[in-house]
Enzyme design. Structure first.
Site, PDB file in Angstrom:
ATOM      1  N   ASP A 217     -10.046   9.292   2.693  1.00 32.00           N
ATOM      2  CA  ASP A 217      -8.795   8.490   1.666  1.00 32.00           C
ATOM      3  C   ASP A 217      -9.297   7.581   0.835  1.00 32.00           C
ATOM      4  O   ASP A 217     -10.159   6.982   0.372  1.00 32.00           O
ATOM      5  CB  ASP A 217      -8.037   7.487   3.220  1.00 32.00           C
ATOM      6  CG  ASP A 217      -6.573   7.414   3.550  1.00 32.00           C
ATOM      7  OD1 ASP A 217      -5.737   7.292   2.767  1.00 32.00           O
ATOM      8  OD2 ASP A 217      -6.202   7.851   4.643  1.00 32.00           O
TER       9      ASP A 217
ATOM     10  N   HIS B  95      -0.507   8.675  11.055  1.00 31.71           N
ATOM     11  CA  HIS B  95      -0.620   7.239  11.829  1.00 31.71           C
ATOM     12  C   HIS B  95      -0.128   6.151  11.007  1.00 31.71           C
ATOM     13  O   HIS B  95      -0.090   5.641  11.773  1.00 31.71           O
ATOM     14  CB  HIS B  95      -2.479   6.531  10.761  1.00 31.71           C
ATOM     15  CG  HIS B  95      -2.342   6.452   9.334  1.00 31.71           C
ATOM     16  ND1 HIS B  95      -2.187   7.724   8.908  1.00 31.71           N
ATOM     17  CD2 HIS B  95      -2.533   5.627   8.982  1.00 31.71           C
ATOM     18  CE1 HIS B  95      -2.213   7.193   7.875  1.00 31.71           C
ATOM     19  NE2 HIS B  95      -2.024   6.228   7.060  1.00 31.71           N
ATOM     20  N   ASP B  96       1.028   6.394  10.721  1.00 33.09           N
ATOM     21  CA  ASP B  96       2.297   5.648  10.493  1.00 33.09           C
ATOM     22  C   ASP B  96       2.895   5.880  11.429  1.00 33.09           C
ATOM     23  O   ASP B  96       4.297   5.672  11.461  1.00 33.09           O
ATOM     24  CB  ASP B  96       2.324   4.984   8.792  1.00 33.09           C
ATOM     25  CG  ASP B  96       1.284   5.540   7.841  1.00 33.09           C
ATOM     26  OD1 ASP B  96       0.102   4.545   8.344  1.00 33.09           O
ATOM     27  OD2 ASP B  96       0.984   5.649   6.856  1.00 33.09           O
TER      28      ASP B  96
ATOM     29  N   ASP C 135      -3.586   7.420  -0.890  1.00 31.53           N
ATOM     30  CA  ASP C 135      -2.864   6.623  -0.547  1.00 31.53           C
ATOM     31  C   ASP C 135      -1.878   5.813  -1.379  1.00 31.53           C
ATOM     32  O   ASP C 135      -1.917   5.527  -2.461  1.00 31.53           O
ATOM     33  CB  ASP C 135      -3.332   5.562   0.354  1.00 31.53           C
ATOM     34  CG  ASP C 135      -2.465   4.309   1.523  1.00 31.53           C
ATOM     35  OD1 ASP C 135      -2.071   4.310   2.162  1.00 31.53           O
ATOM     36  OD2 ASP C 135      -2.605   3.157   0.855  1.00 31.53           O
TER      37      ASP C 135
ATOM     38  N   GLU D   9      -0.105  10.892  -1.260  1.00 29.97           N
ATOM     39  CA  GLU D   9       0.834  10.515  -0.153  1.00 29.97           C
ATOM     40  C   GLU D   9       1.912   9.842  -1.135  1.00 29.97           C
ATOM     41  O   GLU D   9       1.943   8.874  -2.270  1.00 29.97           O
ATOM     42  CB  GLU D   9       0.559   8.927   0.093  1.00 29.97           C
ATOM     43  CG  GLU D   9       1.665   8.583   1.421  1.00 29.97           C
ATOM     44  CD  GLU D   9       1.638   7.326   1.742  1.00 29.97           C
ATOM     45  OE1 GLU D   9       1.401   6.974   3.374  1.00 29.97           O
ATOM     46  OE2 GLU D   9       0.406   5.850   1.667  1.00 29.97           O
TER      47      GLU D   9
HETATM   48  C1  NOJ Z   1      -0.429   4.045   3.867  1.00 24.28           C
HETATM   49  C2  NOJ Z   1      -0.823   4.018   4.354  1.00 24.28           C
HETATM   50  O1  NOJ Z   1      -0.445   5.687   5.240  1.00 24.28           O
HETATM   51  C3  NOJ Z   1      -0.642   2.950   5.717  1.00 24.28           C
HETATM   52  O2  NOJ Z   1      -1.202   3.144   7.036  1.00 24.28           O
HETATM   53  C4  NOJ Z   1      -1.245   1.615   4.999  1.00 24.28           C
HETATM   54  O3  NOJ Z   1      -0.612   0.556   5.374  1.00 24.28           O
HETATM   55  C5  NOJ Z   1      -0.733   1.449   3.423  1.00 24.28           C
HETATM   56  N1  NOJ Z   1      -0.403   2.842   3.103  1.00 24.28           N
HETATM   57  C6  NOJ Z   1      -1.112   0.700   2.615  1.00 24.28           C
HETATM   58  O4  NOJ Z   1      -2.284   1.314   2.583  1.00 24.28           O
END
Ligand code: NOJ
Length: 552
Positions: free
Chosen positions: A103, A332-333, A202, A259
């Site tokens: 990441d 994971h989000d 990210d 992302e």
């Molecule tokens: C996206 C990530 O997937 C998330 O888990 C994170 O909290 C935010 N970016 C900030 O880095």
């Protein structure tokens, strides 16, 4: 690396498995997953059939946002192990032909990063300009951060504020400063030189901020407005992203997965076209169908399966027109897909397979999030104190501030919490699911003792899907084939073909709760995959709720 990964678009052939290291496998029994734990499970991953691992942040961090707050880009957090552990993991994975991507979090750092510490300690240090500081007695504007509250945090004992799009302990880097960008590029290249296969990148659409820093009309009772309008995918970002690619990724035959929330379909070709910034991007249009915005969970939508289907179609068509997609239903989000996409009475292993097949054979590289291959469900929590995730805690209190009751606020958080998918991975039905012998950092889901006892497991089905895509006579059509959606099907059925040379295969999924009769364009010649035990054959078939089939 370039020797082993010879083809240009090698990443189109991959199946990528996402590991959330804190919750995957604990090797030293402190209740927290680690790198040696991942190494212990390499054979499991090999048998599953995946070819690349994406490991969420493992770098030195105070873990305010579980590693998305990096204090040292080139150090391994002691919770996860050492650099030697990482090197061993990389090597052993390589022996099994499994690539590793990491990441890359370069929009912000932790407030414990040495650059930020120096910036705070001395206003005349060059590191002040590594971040976004604004002098003044008042906050420069009314932007709300993604994790709630103002994006501005006051510098102690100074009339000055610094900007953080995420938590106040995640100060944003100043990408306008060329020296910052160069530092980042060198760090990236050192990781690539080490032999990793690439990065998931990210929050990359946040690196350019509107330089007017002006306020906008408030959109909440807190008097603030989402910072996304001024900090996400803003004009000028193309300069940074082109430079990033040129100085780093382009020099390696690596994969880059952006992302990229906030990118409109018309802009996809800039991101993933022939000369795009990245190999592929995650598209969130359909992942976030249940909420009006990924960061305001109290703004729920009454989405329908028809809308979901249309969003998947639009997304796939846009990806196909522009380049290549990173297909996912969990990460994971996000909540667990089975909980989000399937009505409660149907949340079983058959439906987990059904929605799995629906997305897995779309055109692009499939991503599997740990536990998805077991058909895991959301966790249900009864008190806000049971949550670890900063975003869950913020959403709870903001919902109450917006006038919802405590129960409603808890319901919103239970449905959307990022802790839903962050529960420790259950490896067996022993105490703590074989994840650890120590009480895990986050409570397991209630389902863990039973999840391994189902006949006809979801895991077996994922193995079948992966084998079909990677190693069967359908390999070419399933990886290279064009995608087309069939419109002459019932509203709740999503149907597509993948076509390559003389091969054409069909994938159909019933996304609804009723049986659906479908008159196929042709009779089934060979059925490759089916998720439920009802018989499907001929030209007129009936699909059970959430059933998928793949045939030619
Ligand atoms: C996206 C990530 O997937 C998330 O888990 C994170 O909290 C935010 N970016 C900030 O880095």
């Amino acid at each position: 690396m370039t020797n082993t990964l010879i083809t240009k678009d090698w990443w189109k052939d991959e199946v990528i498995y996402q590991v959330y290291p804190k919750s995957f496998k604990d090797s030293n029994n402190d209740g927290i997953g680690d790198l040696n734990g991942i190494r212990e499970k390499l054979l499991y991953l090999k048998e599953l059939g995946i070819t690349t691992l994406w490991i969420c942040p493992i770098f030195t961090s105070p873990m305010i946002d579980n590693g998305y707050d990096i204090a040292d880009f080139e150090g391994i957090d002691p919770q996860f192990g050492t650099m030697e552990d990482f090197d061993r993991l990389l090597l052993e994975a390589k022996k099994l032909d499994i690539k590793i991507i990491l990441d890359l979090v370069i929009n912000h750092t932790s407030d414990e990063h040495i650059w930020f510490k120096k910036a705070l300690a001395d206003k005349n240090s060059k590191y002040r300009d590594y971040y976004i500081f604004k002098e003044g007695k008042e906050k420069p504007n009314n932007w709300r951060s993604i994790f709630g509250g103002s994006v501005w945090e006051k510098v102690p004992e100074e009339d000055c504020y610094y900007l953080h799009v995420f938590d106040k302990r995640q100060p944003d880097l100043n990408w306008e400063n060329p020296e910052v960008r160069q530092e980042l590029y060198q760090m990236i290249n050192r990781w690539l030189d080490k032999g990793i296969a690439g990065f998931r990148i990210d929050s990359i659409t946040f690196v350019k901020k509107d330089q007017d820093y002006s306020s906008l009309p408030a959109d909440g009772v807190d008097g603030l407005v989402s910072c996304k309008h001024k900090t996400r995918n803003r004009p000028g970002i193309e300069v940074f992203l082109n430079e990033l690619k040129k100085e780093t990724f382009e020099k390696y035959n690596c994969v880059t997965v952006g992302e990229a929330p906030g990118v409109a379909y018309e802009e996809f070709s800039d991101f993933i076209g022939e000369d795009g910034y990245f190999s592929m991007i995650f598209d969130f249009h359909y992942a976030d169908i249940d909420v009006e915005s990924g960061s305001d969970w109290f703004k729920r939508t009454n989405w329908t399966t028809k809308e979901f289907k249309e969003l998947v179609i639009q997304s796939q068509e846009a990806l196909q027109n522009a380049g290549w997609g990173a297909n996912f239903i969990e990460n994971h989000d996000q909540p667990r897909a089975l909980s989000k996409l399937v009505k409660e009475e149907f949340q079983n292993s058959e439906a987990a397979k059904g929605i799995g097949a629906m997305y897995f054979f779309l055109r692009g590289t499939p991503f599997i999030y740990q536990g998805q291959e077991l058909g895991m469900l959301n966790a249900q929590r009864t008190d806000i104190k049971q949550f670890d995730d900063i975003s869950s805690i913020d959403n709870y209190y903001r919902s109450i501030q917006e006038g919802f009751s405590e129960k409603e606020a808890l319901d919103f958080v239970n449905m959307r919490s990022r802790d839903n998918s962050r529960t420790p991975m259950p490896w067996d039905s022993s105490q703590y699911g074989g994840f650890s012998t120590h009480q895990p950092w986050l409570e397991m889901t209630k389902e863990y003792p039973d999840i391994h006892t189902t006949d006809n497991s979801v895991l077996g089905f994922y193995k079948e899907m992966i084998a079909l895509r990677q190693h069967s006579e359908l390999h070419e059509v399933l990886t290279k084939g064009a995608i087309d959606f069939i419109s002459e099907v019932p509203e709740n059925v999503i149907a597509y073909t993948r076509e390559w040379k003389n091969e054409k295969i069909y994938v159909l999924t019933n996304l609804g709760v009723n049986k659906e009769k479908v008159n196929l364009p042709k009779a089934i010649e060979k059925l490759y995959l089916v998720t439920h035990d009802n018989v499907v054959s001929g030209q007129e078939i009936t699909l059970a709720p959430y059933q998928s089939i793949l045939f030619k």
